[in-house]
Write an enzyme that holds these catalytic residues in place. Structure first.
Site, mmCIF file in Angstrom:
data_model
loop_
_atom_site.group_PDB
_atom_site.id
_atom_site.type_symbol
_atom_site.label_atom_id
_atom_site.label_comp_id
_atom_site.label_asym_id
_atom_site.label_seq_id
_atom_site.Cartn_x
_atom_site.Cartn_y
_atom_site.Cartn_z
ATOM 1 N N HIS A 83 -1.406 1.639 6.487
ATOM 2 C CA HIS A 83 -0.293 1.481 5.555
ATOM 3 C C HIS A 83 -0.575 0.436 4.474
ATOM 4 C CE1 HIS A 83 0.912 -2.333 7.521
ATOM 5 N NE2 HIS A 83 0.557 -1.731 8.637
ATOM 6 N N ASP A 84 -0.130 0.745 3.264
ATOM 7 C CA ASP A 84 -0.155 -0.179 2.124
ATOM 8 C C ASP A 84 -1.556 -0.501 1.624
ATOM 9 O OD1 ASP A 84 2.844 -0.799 2.079
ATOM 10 O OD2 ASP A 84 2.305 -1.416 4.109
ATOM 11 N N GLY A 130 -3.810 -2.667 7.692
ATOM 12 C CA GLY A 130 -2.806 -2.607 6.643
ATOM 13 C C GLY A 130 -3.094 -3.551 5.495
#
Length: 272
Positions: free
Chosen positions: A127-128, A145
């Site tokens: 994520h991200d 992340g």
């Protein structure tokens, strides 16, 4: 209701949920599952047994191989089911078992992958993350992340990148390396803990960088990492001297930028 272009080819044993947008020339193979908020741009190809879910956009000409799961929820205890996104660029190759997650709401909610990238089997984009263009992630590479991977980086098989870490343009990370700290552009990092072992001269040469420029970058590297001051002070001290050398300035700007992580060096993290 789905929007499916007339030239798209959807296998009879694939599932394309209502709401999906399927572009011209797209191919969706058997046993694929395309979620209701997915956009597949022109000439994208899902070979077989591919899951594309979430609010995910796949760029033109990108090919995804069996057992990949693209656009799954972020693997984060802070994720509360918010609708976040994953964008994958054009002409990427995503091999077997690759996983890519959408972003988290607390950090803008976006995972972004650029163009012309190669993701080998079982690699993971968390994520991200921000992944640039012309990146190669070898088998079993793991991005935690919030990682940033700049253009033309190569990550060797089994390497792992710590959350919030940056890997600069055209850096090379050796197989099974632990990337705990930021890696400068054109740097070469190996080992666990990962140590900076010089410059990616082979990659620079292949990219067409002139030999004289490479020698200039080497002198700057030595001044930064072997000078008497801290890395950041040494870098700041040579800025005027190397103002006309773009690769050196890229390194200096990378070092000067704000970051959540320290900088990899030839000694940081070394025991003894």
């Amino acid at each position: 209701m789905s929007t499916i272009a007339g030239s798209a080819r959807i296998h009879a044993m694939a599932v394309v949920e209502d709401g999906a947008v399927i572009g011209e020339g797209v191919s969706v193979g058997p046993f694929c599952h395309v979620g209701p908020k997915v956009v597949l741009h022109d000439n994208a190809e899902l070979l077989a047994h591919v899951v594309v879910t979430g609010r995910t956009e796949i760029g033109k000409g990108t090919r995804i191989f069996p057992m990949a799961v693209i656009g799954g929820d972020p693997q984060s205890v802070h994720h509360g089911g918010e609708e976040t996104t994953l964008t994958v660029g054009e002409n990427c190759t995503i091999r077997e078992g690759v996983t890519m997650n959408t972003g988290t709401a607390d950090f803008g909610g976006k995972t972004i992958v650029g163009d012309n990238n190669l993701f080998l089997a079982n690699s993971h984009v968390a994520h991200d993350c921000r992944v640039g263009n012309h990146v190669i992630m070898s088998n079993n590479v793991m991005l935690a992340g919030h990682v940033t991977i700049e253009d033309r980086v190569i990550l060797g098989g089994g390497s792992a990148v710590h959350q919030f870490t940056r890997v600069g343009r055209q850096a090379f990370v050796g197989g099974l390396s632990a990337v705990s700290y930021d890696v400068i552009p054109y740097g070469m990092l190996n080992g666990n803990p990962g140590l900076l072992g010089g410059l990616n001269v082979v990659g620079m040469t292949r990219a067409g960088i002139d030999r004289a420029v490479i020698h200039t970058v080497r002198r700057a590297y030595k001044a930064i990492f072997e000078g008497s001051g801290s890395i950041r002070d040494n870098a700041a001290a040579i800025r005027d001297e190397y103002a006309d050398c773009e690769p050196v300035m890229q390194i200096l700007d990378f070092i000067a930028a704000e970051s959540d992580r320290a900088l990899s060096s030839p000694t940081r993290g070394q025991k003894g």
